[in-house]
Scaffold this motif. Sequence first.
Motif, mmCIF file in Angstrom:
data_model
loop_
_atom_site.group_PDB
_atom_site.id
_atom_site.type_symbol
_atom_site.label_atom_id
_atom_site.label_comp_id
_atom_site.label_asym_id
_atom_site.label_seq_id
_atom_site.Cartn_x
_atom_site.Cartn_y
_atom_site.Cartn_z
ATOM 1 N N LEU A 151 0.832 -1.205 0.000
ATOM 2 C CA LEU A 151 0.000 0.000 0.000
ATOM 3 C C LEU A 151 0.871 1.261 0.000
ATOM 4 O O LEU A 151 1.887 1.320 0.680
ATOM 5 C CB LEU A 151 -0.914 0.020 1.222
ATOM 6 C CG LEU A 151 -2.156 -0.864 1.191
ATOM 7 C CD1 LEU A 151 -2.853 -0.811 2.540
ATOM 8 C CD2 LEU A 151 -3.116 -0.432 0.079
ATOM 9 N N ASP A 155 -2.935 5.531 -1.851
ATOM 10 C CA ASP A 155 -3.987 4.516 -1.975
ATOM 11 C C ASP A 155 -5.106 4.711 -0.958
ATOM 12 O O ASP A 155 -6.132 4.038 -1.037
ATOM 13 C CB ASP A 155 -3.391 3.111 -1.812
ATOM 14 C CG ASP A 155 -2.449 2.742 -2.944
ATOM 15 O OD1 ASP A 155 -2.667 3.229 -4.068
ATOM 16 O OD2 ASP A 155 -1.492 1.974 -2.707
ATOM 17 N N ARG A 164 -7.342 1.686 -2.183
ATOM 18 C CA ARG A 164 -7.103 1.158 -3.528
ATOM 19 C C ARG A 164 -6.026 0.081 -3.458
ATOM 20 O O ARG A 164 -4.883 0.358 -3.075
ATOM 21 C CB ARG A 164 -6.670 2.289 -4.476
ATOM 22 C CG ARG A 164 -7.786 3.245 -4.845
ATOM 23 C CD ARG A 164 -7.315 4.239 -5.889
ATOM 24 N NE ARG A 164 -6.318 5.149 -5.329
ATOM 25 C CZ ARG A 164 -6.605 6.310 -4.774
ATOM 26 N NH1 ARG A 164 -7.865 6.712 -4.698
ATOM 27 N NH2 ARG A 164 -5.652 7.092 -4.303
ATOM 28 N N GLU A 166 -3.796 -1.967 -5.578
ATOM 29 C CA GLU A 166 -3.320 -1.992 -6.962
ATOM 30 C C GLU A 166 -2.458 -3.198 -7.273
ATOM 31 O O GLU A 166 -2.166 -3.473 -8.426
ATOM 32 C CB GLU A 166 -2.531 -0.710 -7.263
ATOM 33 C CG GLU A 166 -3.373 0.551 -7.162
ATOM 34 C CD GLU A 166 -2.624 1.785 -7.632
ATOM 35 O OE1 GLU A 166 -1.416 1.656 -7.909
ATOM 36 O OE2 GLU A 166 -3.244 2.859 -7.720
#
Length: 305
Positions: A151, A155, A164, A166
């Motif tokens: 992270l 994010d 988020r 990713e």
Amino acid sequence: MNELVPVAPAAPVSPLRQRLIDDMNMRHFSRETQRNYIRDVGRFATFLGRPPDTATGEDLRRFQIEQREGGMPVPTMNSIVAALRFFFTHTLDRPDLARRLVRMKQIRKLPVVLSRDEVARLLGATTCLKHQAALSVAYSAGLRVGEVSMLKVRDVDSERMLLRVERGKGGQYRNAMLPADLLTLLRHWWKLGCEQGVMHRDGWLFPGQHALKPISTKQIHRVVAEAAQAAGIAKRVSPHTLRHSFATHLLEDGVDIRVIQALLGHAKLENTAFYTKVATRTVRAVTSPLDKLGMFMPSEAAPPG
């Protein structure tokens, strides 16, 4: 003196291996997955004694038989199957060989799940704010340990109350929940991290020993083990236990299983449905047909118990 010692050049990467790496990069495979696939394809090449692109269906059959007879654990065998299937299907365009690989049936054990009280004790037993925040993310958002590690500060979407993810499993992107209490905790960590000079707006949410690198998954495992011991939790606990507990507690609270599936990032609903086997509050909430018969009403004289 060190600068006078000749440095051995790195071994060149074979065209076949580079092609495999390119195929994995194109699909956004994580570094750990790429490392595992390269290792497993190399393991097959060692068995074969020649380049793996010359393999036959009989070679694959002999390889799997030798693995089984050698006592290799089923999860390891299935991981090798996944790597070889990718290699033969995508890198070599030989799906006929991929179909010759047999995935072994695995008896899935029930996951260890912490009670809510045990989770609170575990989080309270961490030794610093960064560790408490990292474990809180794993539990409150149901993230995998690798997802927590990767992270970044950006994010955290406080406007939409989302995290988020990713770099999820298989390179998948998804949104995870950001509870209000977690956001408060992360803001405390941001303030302290800035004071310590380890937090940056474009940096990692949980920096490692070097601020330019993220906390390692190995360290998160160690933090969980030490916190569990300090909290007096006898269960075998890992970072994934917090993810299991997240899913189970949501299920017990009546959250729709498909919502939990999306939050966990599961591709198959059957993986999420497995938590119904450990959702004890859900089981206790069901009234047995025997109780509805009313045949065995407790006597007034019976002692409480």
